[in-house]
Design a protein around this motif. Structure first.
Motif, PDB file in Angstrom:
ATOM      1  N   PRO B 203       0.826  -1.205   0.000  1.00 25.46           N
ATOM      2  CA  PRO B 203       0.000   0.000   0.000  1.00 25.46           C
ATOM      3  C   PRO B 203       0.861   1.256   0.000  1.00 25.46           C
ATOM      4  O   PRO B 203       1.968   1.251   0.556  1.00 25.46           O
ATOM      5  N   PHE B 205       0.397   5.843   0.077  1.00 23.26           N
ATOM      6  CA  PHE B 205      -0.518   6.803   0.678  1.00 23.26           C
ATOM      7  C   PHE B 205      -0.323   8.196   0.106  1.00 23.26           C
ATOM      8  O   PHE B 205       0.814   8.640  -0.057  1.00 23.26           O
ATOM      9  N   THR B 217      -6.807   7.808  -1.260  1.00 23.59           N
ATOM     10  CA  THR B 217      -5.736   8.236  -0.351  1.00 23.59           C
ATOM     11  C   THR B 217      -4.833   7.047   0.016  1.00 23.59           C
ATOM     12  O   THR B 217      -3.685   7.228   0.393  1.00 23.59           O
ATOM     13  N   GLU B 218      -5.377   5.845  -0.104  1.00 25.77           N
ATOM     14  CA  GLU B 218      -4.612   4.621   0.171  1.00 25.77           C
ATOM     15  C   GLU B 218      -4.789   3.694  -1.024  1.00 25.77           C
ATOM     16  O   GLU B 218      -5.917   3.347  -1.363  1.00 25.77           O
ATOM     17  N   TRP B 220      -2.731   0.569  -3.782  1.00 27.77           N
ATOM     18  CA  TRP B 220      -1.652  -0.416  -3.887  1.00 27.77           C
ATOM     19  C   TRP B 220      -0.842  -0.191  -5.154  1.00 27.77           C
ATOM     20  O   TRP B 220      -1.398   0.135  -6.204  1.00 27.77           O
ATOM     21  N   ARG B 422     -10.401   4.198   0.738  1.00 31.69           N
ATOM     22  CA  ARG B 422     -10.150   5.381   1.553  1.00 31.69           C
ATOM     23  C   ARG B 422     -10.094   6.565   0.621  1.00 31.69           C
ATOM     24  O   ARG B 422      -9.234   6.623  -0.273  1.00 31.69           O
TER      25      ARG B 422
END
Lengths: 429, 429
Positions: B203, B205, B217-218, B220, B422
């Protein structure tokens, strides 16, 4: 361009190898240099007249970790590391370092950790990273083979449901605080109700101030969750996973285990069935062994080591007292003071590598548990929904990757089991 | 116990199926219920007299998403979804929900996102998650096949080297601030100097306040880095990766793409060679098309869509002006105002899915770049070490998983491409 690991395919041929100087040696009129390229090591032999004089003289400028391009003829040489040698016909240095900080001598751990970005180049660290890569592959292959679907769970979570003391927190834009996940379990339970059998595989975080050889603040976990699985099912799954991973590492990373000087007999022994003992039995063994402990307490690292020493393979300790375990564990119908849970302890004192349990399926029971544990209900409403809408018995576990890698590689400390460790006192590089 | 997906192995046999009610229907004296278990759907047929009367009457209590256990005889039935039916001989409800919130009607996105933990049970969301699982598998298999070693890079990092505005920050115990990683690249460069070819998969960010259909916002990323790779090499690698992933999804997830009503012709077209055009050429095309833009600016989502529309497969745009790109990109020797970089744009308006470049190899050049970009040198000393100790040409790229999944599945928004998204305004559940 040839990978050093593939030189067997080029015996008698001219190849180009690119890499870094691992070792330098002169003997009379011959120069030797061992080069690594990330796939392996090969010795290059420089004989005056067999390469341009200028290239031959470049040898004297080389230092450890110089980057270079070599051309040469591949010869089978049983005495050489890797089994091949290169009769060098061209040598082109790319960049020649001054004073490479990691000399082939003993350094303190603090120094090596400060230079982790360079320390990774050592044969030992490379071997550990390759074992780790194999562990990831084996875990994924195992779960895929068992029909589990990968469902990544979020790192940023809105609740500090087990207290904030060991959580990293951050401001989430204008929406208040977010916390870095300690486990994907609760989310995975939701996914298990959709896809039946699921797993996640990602980093998890604990802002714990524990300074032990088993703790990192950032570590990787693979977690599995399956609808309709009981404690027995999950124990079978955990046993299958760990024995499969060990087998794959033995099959594909023998060379690396040799570099690590790992005695592989404890790994070879890790075949099913793994012994299964109850918490009560484990406690009795401890007390018999003079390690006094009262019923109801959880085991610490010392107790885990003592328990595991009686077995030649990972041991599964099941049915701990509920009072020392998490709120979401199902009670044992045969003795409601016990939780339907299991910890798997690695042999050789490597401690707990797996923790799992059957989860509470009934809404009312779960609400009672939240109250008992003084946990707020509102941020967990979505989790409670899983018991409102088609609740089923289900179970899962989490496996700590670094502890497993540490055991497989025979490492004294988990900090070497992850490329860039994060510890109580370390965030750099 | 049988998986619904495996009923073909049990035709004519009695089986037990466990799952959830997906659909209920009565027709005269016959009752039908479609059950899902996460592996598939099967229709159960209840005929009075063929099961205990009490079980038959239980049918009337069932609601959507009731959990239950069915026993029955498997019959091949070409008209049934999945190709099989179950003549039910026993029905045992486990838990019967009241008012399951997601009815088989249209809901607003906000409502569905609030109930993401339940929304995952819908056939569409399950299909997306299975495609995502396949994407992860294919990426890992591809890199393993190419001799890349997995090296996980840290999430908690000590530096905000490209400014803190889009970084999540946290207190790192007593050691000051830590920041959640936006990319593993710099660490991966260190690992490439050890292992040659490496990748990370985790992940990342961004605390960006952008509310678009392409931002989370998050999210992979899979990132690759290889010593001695040039821009050309990395373009070939990126093309190989994406075409392989598409091929694997087409081969193994056809059923899911059908559920998603995905037109697969744009996916089938994604075979090498992918078109490669320079930034200059892309800019000329935009200006010819009436989209005025000055040389030196980076493309935004609108420009990317316009550029990609001219091609039937992913297009690679290379050699952007250095001024709009990151400090670590190597300059093009043929025109030092250009960076040796590439963006891969997905077809059908899905935008950039890959960004990559050759990295600056020379220490002095890198120091100049840091100064130009007003970046602090001290926290990057370890990164500078990679240029001091055996620097080599090297290149890498990052692939955004959710954008790739969104394209493969034909999703309007990346929020459905990750299990628990997110977003700027969403951190729950």
């Amino acid at each position: 361009m040839a990978d050093i690991a593939r030189l067997a395919d080029h015996v008698g041929q001219a190849v180009t190898v690119r890499g870094w100087v691992h070792h330098l040696r002169s003997s009379g009129k011959i120069r030797f240099l061992v080069v690594r390229d990330g796939t392996g090591l090969v010795q290059g032999v420089l004989v005056k007249g067999q390469l341009p004089d200028g290239d031959f003289q470049e040898f004297d400028r080389l230092t450890l970790e110089s980057s270079l391009i070599l051309e040469g003829l591949v010869r089978a040489e049983p005495r050489a590391p890797g089994g091949f040698e290169l009769t060098v016909t061209r040598l082109e240095p790319l960049q020649i370092p001054q004073d490479y900080p990691i000399a082939p001598k003993e350094h303190g751990v603090g120094f090596l950790m400060d230079h982790r970005h360079l320390w990774l180049r050592s044969p030992r660290q490379q071997a550990i990273l390759r074992v780790r890569d194999e562990v990831f592959r084996a875990c994924r292959d195992f779960f895929h083979g068992q029909g589990f679907v990968l469902v990544d769970t979020p790192i940023l979570t809105p609740t500090a449901c087990e207290g904030t003391t060991s959580l990293f927190e951050t401001d989430y834009l204008d929406r208040g605080k977010a916390y870095l996940s300690q486990s994907g379990q609760l989310y995975l339970e939701a996914a298990a109700m959709a896809l039946g059998r699921v797993y996640c595989f990602g980093p998890t975080f604990r802002a714990e101030k524990s300074k032990t050889r088993r703790h990192l603040t950032e570590f990787w976990m693979v977690e599995a969750e399956a609808a309709f699985f009981t404690l027995e099912d999950i124990m079978g799954l955990a046993e299958g996973l760990v024995s499969y991973v060990v087998q794959e590492v033995l099959a594909h990373r023998g060379q690396e285990l040799k570099i690590l000087e790992r005695d592989i007999s404890p790994l070879e022994a890790a075949v099913p069935p793994f012994p299964r003992i109850s918490y009560g039995e484990a406690l009795a063994r401890l007390n018999e062994g003079g390690q006094e402990m009262a019923w109801g307490e959880d085991f610490g690292g010392d107790e885990e080591t003592l328990i595991s020493q009686a077995f030649d393979r990972p041991v599964m300790v099941h049915r701990y007292p509920r009072q020392c375990k998490a709120f979401y564990m199902e009670a044992d119908a045969a003795n409601p003071e016990l939780a339907l849970c299991v910890d798997m302890l690695a042999p050789e004192g490597y401690g707990e590598i797996i923790g799992g349990s059957q989860r509470v399926a009934d809404l009312e029971v779960l609400l009672t548990r939240l109250a008992e544990h003084r946990l707020p209900r509102e941020p967990l409403e979505w989790y409670l929904d899983l018991r409102r809408y088609g609740s089923v018995p289900h179970s899962g576990f989490g496996l700590g990757i670094e502890r497993l890698v540490a055991w497989l590689c025979g490492l004294k400390h988990v900090r070497e089991a992850i490329p860039f460790p994060r510890l109580l006192d370390r965030l750099y590089p």
